[in-house]
Design a protein around this motif. Structure first.
Motif, PDB file in Angstrom:
ATOM      1  N   SER A 131       0.829  -1.216   0.000  1.00  0.00           N
ATOM      2  CA  SER A 131       0.000   0.000   0.000  1.00  0.00           C
ATOM      3  C   SER A 131       0.866   1.270   0.000  1.00  0.00           C
ATOM      4  N   PHE A 132       2.183   1.111   0.056  1.00  0.00           N
ATOM      5  CA  PHE A 132       3.086   2.266   0.087  1.00  0.00           C
ATOM      6  C   PHE A 132       3.522   2.708  -1.317  1.00  0.00           C
ATOM      7  N   VAL A 133       2.893   2.116  -2.340  1.00  0.00           N
ATOM      8  CA  VAL A 133       3.130   2.590  -3.714  1.00  0.00           C
ATOM      9  C   VAL A 133       2.091   3.665  -4.014  1.00  0.00           C
ATOM     10  N   HIS A 134       2.546   4.848  -4.427  1.00  0.00           N
ATOM     11  CA  HIS A 134       1.638   5.974  -4.696  1.00  0.00           C
ATOM     12  C   HIS A 134       1.908   6.517  -6.100  1.00  0.00           C
ATOM     13  N   ILE A 135       1.066   7.469  -6.517  1.00  0.00           N
ATOM     14  CA  ILE A 135       1.321   8.123  -7.810  1.00  0.00           C
ATOM     15  C   ILE A 135       1.380   9.641  -7.648  1.00  0.00           C
ATOM     16  N   ASP A 136       2.028  10.292  -8.623  1.00  0.00           N
ATOM     17  CA  ASP A 136       2.034  11.763  -8.741  1.00  0.00           C
ATOM     18  C   ASP A 136       2.518  12.461  -7.478  1.00  0.00           C
ATOM     19  N   MET A 137       3.801  12.311  -7.168  1.00  0.00           N
ATOM     20  CA  MET A 137       4.355  12.901  -5.948  1.00  0.00           C
ATOM     21  C   MET A 137       4.194  14.424  -5.929  1.00  0.00           C
ATOM     22  N   ARG A 138       3.387  14.910  -4.999  1.00  0.00           N
ATOM     23  CA  ARG A 138       3.172  16.354  -4.790  1.00  0.00           C
ATOM     24  C   ARG A 138       2.975  17.090  -6.118  1.00  0.00           C
ATOM     25  N   LEU A 139       2.089  16.522  -6.924  1.00  0.00           N
ATOM     26  CA  LEU A 139       1.938  16.992  -8.306  1.00  0.00           C
ATOM     27  C   LEU A 139       1.587  18.482  -8.392  1.00  0.00           C
ATOM     28  N   ARG A 140       0.708  18.951  -7.493  1.00  0.00           N
ATOM     29  CA  ARG A 140       0.322  20.369  -7.528  1.00  0.00           C
ATOM     30  C   ARG A 140       1.513  21.294  -7.401  1.00  0.00           C
ATOM     31  N   TYR A 141       2.434  20.896  -6.503  1.00  0.00           N
ATOM     32  CA  TYR A 141       3.587  21.759  -6.208  1.00  0.00           C
ATOM     33  C   TYR A 141       4.648  21.608  -7.307  1.00  0.00           C
ATOM     34  N   VAL A 142       4.791  20.394  -7.812  1.00  0.00           N
ATOM     35  CA  VAL A 142       5.708  20.177  -8.939  1.00  0.00           C
ATOM     36  C   VAL A 142       5.239  21.024 -10.122  1.00  0.00           C
ATOM     37  N   TYR A 143       3.917  21.022 -10.359  1.00  0.00           N
ATOM     38  CA  TYR A 143       3.363  21.811 -11.455  1.00  0.00           C
ATOM     39  C   TYR A 143       3.611  23.305 -11.219  1.00  0.00           C
ATOM     40  N   PHE A 144       3.402  23.742  -9.975  1.00  0.00           N
ATOM     41  CA  PHE A 144       3.589  25.169  -9.679  1.00  0.00           C
ATOM     42  C   PHE A 144       5.015  25.622 -10.025  1.00  0.00           C
ATOM     43  N   TRP A 145       6.011  24.864  -9.528  1.00  0.00           N
ATOM     44  CA  TRP A 145       7.407  25.303  -9.702  1.00  0.00           C
ATOM     45  C   TRP A 145       7.926  25.099 -11.124  1.00  0.00           C
ATOM     46  N   THR A 146       7.455  24.047 -11.801  1.00  0.00           N
ATOM     47  CA  THR A 146       8.045  23.737 -13.115  1.00  0.00           C
ATOM     48  C   THR A 146       7.252  24.342 -14.269  1.00  0.00           C
ATOM     49  N   SER A 147       5.961  24.604 -14.090  1.00  0.00           N
ATOM     50  CA  SER A 147       5.142  25.099 -15.206  1.00  0.00           C
ATOM     51  C   SER A 147       4.514  26.461 -14.932  1.00  0.00           C
ATOM     52  N   PHE A 148       3.788  26.564 -13.814  1.00  0.00           N
ATOM     53  CA  PHE A 148       3.038  27.799 -13.579  1.00  0.00           C
ATOM     54  C   PHE A 148       3.964  28.991 -13.324  1.00  0.00           C
ATOM     55  N   LEU A 149       4.881  28.844 -12.379  1.00  0.00           N
ATOM     56  CA  LEU A 149       5.762  29.981 -12.033  1.00  0.00           C
ATOM     57  C   LEU A 149       6.582  30.468 -13.240  1.00  0.00           C
ATOM     58  N   PRO A 150       7.230  29.553 -14.006  1.00  0.00           N
ATOM     59  CA  PRO A 150       8.000  30.033 -15.170  1.00  0.00           C
ATOM     60  C   PRO A 150       7.133  30.740 -16.204  1.00  0.00           C
ATOM     61  N   SER A 151       5.810  30.435 -16.225  1.00  0.00           N
ATOM     62  CA  SER A 151       4.949  31.052 -17.247  1.00  0.00           C
ATOM     63  C   SER A 151       4.516  32.466 -16.869  1.00  0.00           C
ATOM     64  N   LEU A 152       4.723  32.858 -15.614  1.00  0.00           N
ATOM     65  CA  LEU A 152       4.357  34.227 -15.213  1.00  0.00           C
ATOM     66  C   LEU A 152       5.261  35.229 -15.933  1.00  0.00           C
ATOM     67  N   PRO A 153       4.731  36.404 -16.283  1.00  0.00           N
ATOM     68  CA  PRO A 153       5.584  37.396 -16.944  1.00  0.00           C
ATOM     69  C   PRO A 153       6.679  37.899 -15.990  1.00  0.00           C
ATOM     70  N   ASP A 154       7.857  38.192 -16.523  1.00  0.00           N
ATOM     71  CA  ASP A 154       8.909  38.793 -15.698  1.00  0.00           C
ATOM     72  C   ASP A 154       8.493  40.206 -15.330  1.00  0.00           C
ATOM     73  N   PRO A 155       8.790  40.629 -14.097  1.00  0.00           N
ATOM     74  CA  PRO A 155       8.418  42.000 -13.721  1.00  0.00           C
ATOM     75  C   PRO A 155       9.165  42.997 -14.603  1.00  0.00           C
ATOM     76  N   ILE A 156       8.507  44.116 -14.894  1.00  0.00           N
ATOM     77  CA  ILE A 156       9.150  45.135 -15.742  1.00  0.00           C
ATOM     78  C   ILE A 156      10.288  45.756 -14.957  1.00  0.00           C
ATOM     79  N   LYS A 157      11.464  45.750 -15.569  1.00  0.00           N
ATOM     80  CA  LYS A 157      12.636  46.325 -14.896  1.00  0.00           C
ATOM     81  C   LYS A 157      12.461  47.841 -14.804  1.00  0.00           C
ATOM     82  N   SER A 158      12.526  48.371 -13.589  1.00  0.00           N
ATOM     83  CA  SER A 158      12.423  49.823 -13.458  1.00  0.00           C
ATOM     84  C   SER A 158      13.753  50.442 -13.882  1.00  0.00           C
ATOM     85  N   GLU A 159      13.659  51.481 -14.677  1.00  0.00           N
ATOM     86  CA  GLU A 159      14.891  52.107 -15.203  1.00  0.00           C
ATOM     87  C   GLU A 159      15.663  52.778 -14.084  1.00  0.00           C
TER      88      GLU A 159
END
Length: 549
Positions: free
Chosen positions: A521-549
């Motif tokens: 019963s210790f076999v599982h799937i999708d280790m912390r998938l929500r958080y893996v998705y956040f760091w690898t897909s969602f966060l990189p897709s956010l626009p970079d903040p505009i550099k203030s001159e």
């Protein structure tokens, strides 16, 4: 007659399987033969040179060899490095040595699988023998070799400034410590047959910076055909601390500390500087977050690493791979950034979590931090209790520093694999100090480096320090690891295991949770998938903040 039978039995009982003097490319070596039980002996070789004293900031050179028989019976000094509190140094520049454990049953072993250990220590510390308590060395290979019937090799490699300082140019290219590891792997490949090992069945394993090193060694084109399998424990090449993005800045900081110029003369001056001063200058300033302090590691040098590690996974296509983490790997680091998480009686301010998140998401500015906080506090409810907030802090550190990059490495390995198999795990055994002494809260799972004692069989070597359940866990981990080294399948290889560990495959990535009371019963799937998705897909897709001159 009875006497003759008795003498024959006595002879069989006393006769020992041993290699005696072994011929290697550098000359003859003689180790120590120890008796472990009825028809169980082991040859142990300590301090065999695999390279000459390395030149400052140069690749390792072959050892010139020796006359007569080299007595390989004592560990050699570790490579020159800081002491743990970074006030002084220990070790030597003459440090490219390895140690070998060879188990024998009735007869002298032949064609055994070989497991080569790469130690961790943030690329700043470590030695082939590991920490030593009353002559009990952490990385003693005896339990793994005996229980799993494999040869174990541990080796020294340069760390700190002497192992990893780089200008990012050809005058100081970096990665010297990785070249040392590579030279040792090549030495094992050329010589291990003389010790009863199979040069075509070499498994690398390592933890933390050693786990990342294992990963780098599978990715470099320089090990083509030498590595059959690999195990990364709590560290892969893709970890945020694995590759330095701007090595020159670090080199200039070190140069200023040792009174070297930071112009075109810098490399020449650094090469002539006293090695102890260089090592001290490579100490880390304890910044917040601590992760920012880990500034000496691998560089994309166009040679050892021809490209960013994420683009080199085609080199691992035929290598079987296990990678995993401890469920609270981030505790050690996060507790330095947010000390209150270890106190049962004090609240951890939510602002401390936001500060930590904003340092991890700084490339995406305010939106990065706010989205990260929303992701991690989503299931808190309106009034999270003290323990929930503390555990969330540990989860943030674990995910960012270890777990998410390890999952990314498993995806890439699986995607590029031809014959190579892929396996994923998480160790969730509660920390032995949890609830007993501060600074360990009673909710602690497996902290960073907790896996080492079980893999190296310490519950058997020092039984008084452990409960029977820890011996069960150690037996399981050694069984999975050595089965894998033999066959590429952790379930098969002669050692019984408590649960069938399935391959990690696309579409519900499966992993094994490792603990003393585990079953199927210790076999599982999708280790912390929500958080893996956040760091690898969602966060990189956010626009970079505009550099203030």
């Amino acid at each position: 007659s009875i006497v003759a039978k008795y003498l024959l039995l006595l002879h069989l009982f006393l006769s020992r399987a041993e290699l005696g003097v072994v011929y290697t490319e550098g000359g003859m070596v003689e180790g120590q033969n120890i008796r472990l039980g009825y028809r169980r002996h082991m040859d142990v070789f300590k301090g065999i040179p695999f390279g000459d004293i390395p030149g400052r900031f140069e690749k390792p050179k072959p050892h010139p060899g020796w006359d007569g028989v080299l007595k390989a019976k004592e560990y050699k000094p570790r490579c020159l490095q800081l002491n743990l509190i970074m006030t002084d140094t220990r070790g030597s520049e003459d440090c490219l040595y390895l140690n070998i454990w060879v188990p024998h049953r009735e007869a002298v072993s032949t064609n055994l699988p070989v497991m080569v250990w790469l130690y961790g220590g943030a690329f700043l510390w470590g030695g082939s023998m590991g920490a030593n308590f009353l002559d009990n060395y952490l990385y003693d290979g005896q339990e793994i070799a005996d229980r799993g019937d494999v040869i174990v090799v541990t080796l020294g490699y340069r760390v700190g400034a002497l192992g990893f300082l780089s200008t990012g140019e050809s005058d100081l290219p970096g990665n010297y410590g990785l070249w040392d590891q590579q030279a040792a792997i090549a030495w094992v490949h050329r010589n291990i047959r003389s010790f009863g090992g199979d040069p075509n069945n070499i498994t690398l394993f390592g933890e933390s910076a050693g786990g990342a090193s294992v990963s780098f060694q599978t990715l470099t084109p320089h090990n083509k055909g030498m590595i059959r399998r690999a195990i990364s424990q709590s560290g892969v090449a893709l970890c945020p601390w694995g590759v330095i993005k701007n090595p020159r800045r670090i080199a200039e900081e070190v140069a200023l500390k040792v009174d070297c110029p930071t112009d075109s003369r810098m490399a020449t001056c650094l090469k002539m500087t006293d090695p102890v001063r260089l090592t001290l200058a490579g100490s880390v300033s304890m910044e917040n977050p601590l992760l920012e302090s880990l500034v000496l590691s691998a560089v994309v040098d166009g040679d050892f690493l021809p490209d960013d590690p994420s683009n080199l996974y085609n080199n691992t296509a035929e290598i079987d791979y296990i990678a995993g983490v401890n469920d609270m790997d981030g505790h050690l680091f996060t507790a330095m950034d947010i000390p209150s998480i270890n106190s049962m009686l004090v609240d951890t301010p939510i602002d401390d979590l936001k500060t930590l998140l904003s340092s991890y998401t700084k490339d995406k500015g305010k939106a990065g931090m706010e989205n990260a906080f929303a992701t991690y506090s989503a299931n808190w409810g309106t009034n999270p209790d003290r323990e929930t907030i503390k555990k969330t802090a540990v989860a943030i550190g674990t995910d960012y520093i270890f777990l998410v990059p390890t999952q990314a490495a498993l995806y890439l390995h699986d995607k590029h694999a031809t014959t190579g198999r892929t396996y994923s795990y998480v160790l969730s055994e509660p920390n032995r100090m949890g609830g007993l002494v501060t600074p360990y809260p009673d909710w602690m799972g497996a902290d960073h480096a907790d896996d080492l004692q079980y893999v190296f069989g310490k519950p058997f070597t020092t039984p008084l320090g452990y409960w029977p359940r820890h011996r069960d866990l150690s037996r399981y981990m050694i069984a999975y690891w050595t089965n894998f080294a033999k066959t590429g399948d952790p379930n098969q290889g002669g050692s019984a295991v408590p649960a069938k560990w399935p391959q990690f495959q696309n579409g519900g990535e499966r992993y094994l949770e490792i603990r003393n009371d585990m079953d199927d019963s210790f076999v599982h799937i999708d280790m912390r998938l929500r958080y893996v998705y956040f760091w690898t897909s969602f966060l990189p897709s956010l626009p970079d903040p505009i550099k203030s001159e």
